[in-house]
Design a protein around this motif. Structure first.
Motif, PDB file in Angstrom:
ATOM      1  N   GLN A 145       0.768  -1.178   0.071  1.00 16.09           N
ATOM      2  CA  GLN A 145       0.034  -0.082   0.110  1.00 16.09           C
ATOM      3  C   GLN A 145       0.954   1.254   0.056  1.00 16.09           C
ATOM      4  N   GLU A 146       2.190   1.112  -0.039  1.00 14.54           N
ATOM      5  CA  GLU A 146       3.011   2.353  -0.177  1.00 14.54           C
ATOM      6  C   GLU A 146       2.715   3.181   1.068  1.00 14.54           C
ATOM      7  N   VAL A 147       2.857   2.518   2.272  1.00 16.80           N
ATOM      8  CA  VAL A 147       2.694   3.566   3.437  1.00 16.80           C
ATOM      9  C   VAL A 147       3.667   3.013   4.459  1.00 16.80           C
ATOM     10  N   PRO A 148       4.099   3.800   5.486  1.00 17.98           N
ATOM     11  CA  PRO A 148       4.939   3.483   6.493  1.00 17.98           C
ATOM     12  C   PRO A 148       4.053   2.257   7.509  1.00 17.98           C
ATOM     13  N   PRO A 149       5.026   1.278   8.001  1.00 18.89           N
ATOM     14  CA  PRO A 149       4.421   0.271   8.695  1.00 18.89           C
ATOM     15  C   PRO A 149       3.205   0.639   9.879  1.00 18.89           C
ATOM     16  N   TYR A 150       3.724   1.613  10.434  1.00 18.23           N
ATOM     17  CA  TYR A 150       2.844   1.929  11.622  1.00 18.23           C
ATOM     18  C   TYR A 150       1.321   2.530  11.435  1.00 18.23           C
ATOM     19  N   VAL A 151       1.113   2.723   9.904  1.00 16.35           N
ATOM     20  CA  VAL A 151      -0.319   3.379   9.611  1.00 16.35           C
ATOM     21  C   VAL A 151      -0.923   1.970   9.294  1.00 16.35           C
ATOM     22  N   ILE A 152      -0.262   0.724   9.191  1.00 20.27           N
ATOM     23  CA  ILE A 152      -0.992  -0.613   9.340  1.00 20.27           C
ATOM     24  C   ILE A 152      -1.530  -0.690  10.759  1.00 20.27           C
ATOM     25  N   PHE A 153      -0.475  -1.088  11.518  1.00 18.98           N
ATOM     26  CA  PHE A 153      -0.886  -1.271  13.096  1.00 18.98           C
ATOM     27  C   PHE A 153       0.352  -0.558  13.862  1.00 18.98           C
ATOM     28  N   HIS A 154       0.101   0.146  14.865  1.00 20.56           N
ATOM     29  CA  HIS A 154       1.184   0.575  15.638  1.00 20.56           C
ATOM     30  C   HIS A 154       1.871  -0.553  16.422  1.00 20.56           C
ATOM     31  N   ASP A 155       3.097  -0.256  16.777  1.00 21.90           N
ATOM     32  CA  ASP A 155       3.761  -1.482  17.905  1.00 21.90           C
ATOM     33  C   ASP A 155       2.761  -1.792  18.740  1.00 21.90           C
ATOM     34  N   SER A 156       2.393  -0.812  19.730  1.00 19.64           N
ATOM     35  CA  SER A 156       1.666  -1.554  20.649  1.00 19.64           C
ATOM     36  C   SER A 156       0.443  -2.228  20.264  1.00 19.64           C
ATOM     37  N   THR A 157      -0.207  -1.948  19.249  1.00 22.24           N
ATOM     38  CA  THR A 157      -1.287  -2.922  18.894  1.00 22.24           C
ATOM     39  C   THR A 157      -0.678  -4.260  18.492  1.00 22.24           C
ATOM     40  N   LEU A 158       0.324  -4.197  17.712  1.00 20.72           N
ATOM     41  CA  LEU A 158       0.930  -5.419  17.326  1.00 20.72           C
ATOM     42  C   LEU A 158       1.290  -6.300  18.526  1.00 20.72           C
ATOM     43  N   LEU A 159       1.825  -5.684  19.326  1.00 17.47           N
ATOM     44  CA  LEU A 159       2.314  -6.258  20.767  1.00 17.47           C
ATOM     45  C   LEU A 159       1.078  -7.046  21.496  1.00 17.47           C
ATOM     46  N   GLU A 160       0.067  -6.332  21.171  1.00 22.80           N
ATOM     47  CA  GLU A 160      -1.250  -6.657  22.060  1.00 22.80           C
ATOM     48  C   GLU A 160      -1.657  -7.826  21.035  1.00 22.80           C
ATOM     49  N   ILE A 161      -1.742  -7.827  19.830  1.00 22.24           N
ATOM     50  CA  ILE A 161      -2.139  -9.083  18.992  1.00 22.24           C
ATOM     51  C   ILE A 161      -1.082 -10.407  19.509  1.00 22.24           C
ATOM     52  N   LEU A 162       0.164 -10.097  19.694  1.00 19.31           N
ATOM     53  CA  LEU A 162       1.181 -10.966  19.859  1.00 19.31           C
ATOM     54  C   LEU A 162       0.645 -11.600  21.352  1.00 19.31           C
ATOM     55  N   ASN A 163       0.558 -10.721  22.232  1.00 17.08           N
ATOM     56  CA  ASN A 163      -0.058 -11.221  23.690  1.00 17.08           C
ATOM     57  C   ASN A 163      -1.218 -12.070  23.630  1.00 17.08           C
TER      58      ASN A 163
END
Ligand SMILES: [Zn+2]
Length: 321
Positions: A267-285
């Motif tokens: 989508q040619e956007v920076p990764p945090y536009v998809i999900f922030h680190d904290s969101t990704l971390l919550e998905i992981l946990n």
């Protein structure tokens, strides 16, 4: 997203990372509630407040000038005093806050400005006496700026106009600089030795507390304001690193990040536009097993759920297998 205090308590956004106070809250209760909006997800968050003599003077003026009943005014005054005491405190902030609410924090937190950069105190008795005496001799109707000019021996236009260069306190305070004097006056007002006079446009005058100090019957210890109390870049980075330390060794974390990078490239956007680190971390946990479960993760709104939900669920399923 940047929001003001109008961003209400009704909104439960757990990943607020930073709360800044550009104006003083009215009480410790207010401060606790407002800073409490940060870091509800348990990840590191910062609370930052700017505070100076002008704030103390205007808060006190506002209180004095309001037409609330005397009893209520006294109560609000006490609450403000507690907050000012917190601002000027040299002890651990977490301990100070909890003590106010009659709770205990075991040991120092090692995270607040006072823990990371311990504040020195100094015997300010002599300086305080000079300051109070200067207030008295100049007629108890001038602001700190003018009083400091007198103490430093600066013959400004205003100083000469009032012939304050002839006062015995003229130039007696040259062992301290402008910033140090400003700190002395702020602490004297915060501690109630001086007060702003409404009728003299906020000029400072002595309170009953000032007398024993002027007479040499009591001493006063002051905080030495640090040059900077900001967290250094390195400290900030290390706190952030700590939060993600566990995740970095986790292959699932790497896989989630790879998926995010893949979508970001598409989508040619920076990764945090998809999900922030904290969101990704919550998905992981949390490891959501369905779109419904994923929708409960903060940072996953309806639009993102529809666009990316399945892609991340696939990664999770693959790992579960
Ligand atoms: Zn602390």
């Amino acid at each position: 997203m940047v929001a003001t205090v109008a961003f209400g308590m009704g909104i439960d956004k757990p990943n607020v990372r930073f709360v800044a106070h550009l104006d003083l809250p009215k009480s410790m209760e207010g401060y606790y509630q407002e800073t409490g909006r940060a870091g509800r997800d348990g990840l590191p968050a910062d609370a930052w407040m700017v505070y100076g003599l002008g704030d103390v003077v205007s808060m006190r003026q506002m209180l004095e000038g309001s037409d609330t009943p005397e009893e209520r005014k006294r109560l609000e005054q006490q609450k403000l005093n507690a907050l000012l005491g917190y601002c000027e405190s040299t002890a651990c902030r977490h301990q100070t806050i909890l003590r106010y609410f009659s709770e205990e924090h075991p040991g120092d937190c090692q995270q607040c400005d006072n823990c990371l950069h311990p504040v020195e105190t100094w015997d300010g008795t002599e300086a305080a006496r000079m300051a109070l005496s200067c207030v008295y001799r100049s007629g108890q109707r001038f602001g700190a700026g003018h009083l400091i000019d007198i103490l430093l021996g600066k013959a400004t236009a205003q100083v000469t106009r009032f012939q304050h260069n002839t006062l015995s306190t003229f130039g007696i305070g040259q062992s301290l600089n402008q910033a140090q004097w400003s700190s002395v006056f702020r602490q004297l007002v915060a501690a109630g030795f001086l007060e702003a006079d409404m009728e003299a446009y906020g000029g400072l005058r002595l309170t009953a507390l000032a007398r024993p100090l002027l007479k040499g019957e009591t001493n006063i210890w002051l905080r030495r304001d640090p040059q900077t109390s900001k967290l250094s870049k390195a400290e900030r980075a290390s706190r952030h690193k700590e939060a993600f330390a566990g995740a970095n060794d986790d292959p699932l974390w790497q896989a989630l990040k790879a998926k995010r990078m893949e979508l970001a490239r598409e989508q040619e956007v920076p990764p945090y536009v998809i999900f922030h680190d904290s969101t990704l971390l919550e998905i992981l946990n949390q490891r959501p097993g369905s779109l419904t479960e994923m929708s409960r993760i903060s940072g996953v709104g309806a639009a993102k759920l529809e666009r990316y939900g399945d892609a991340f669920l696939e990664v999770l399923e693959e790992f579960a297998r």
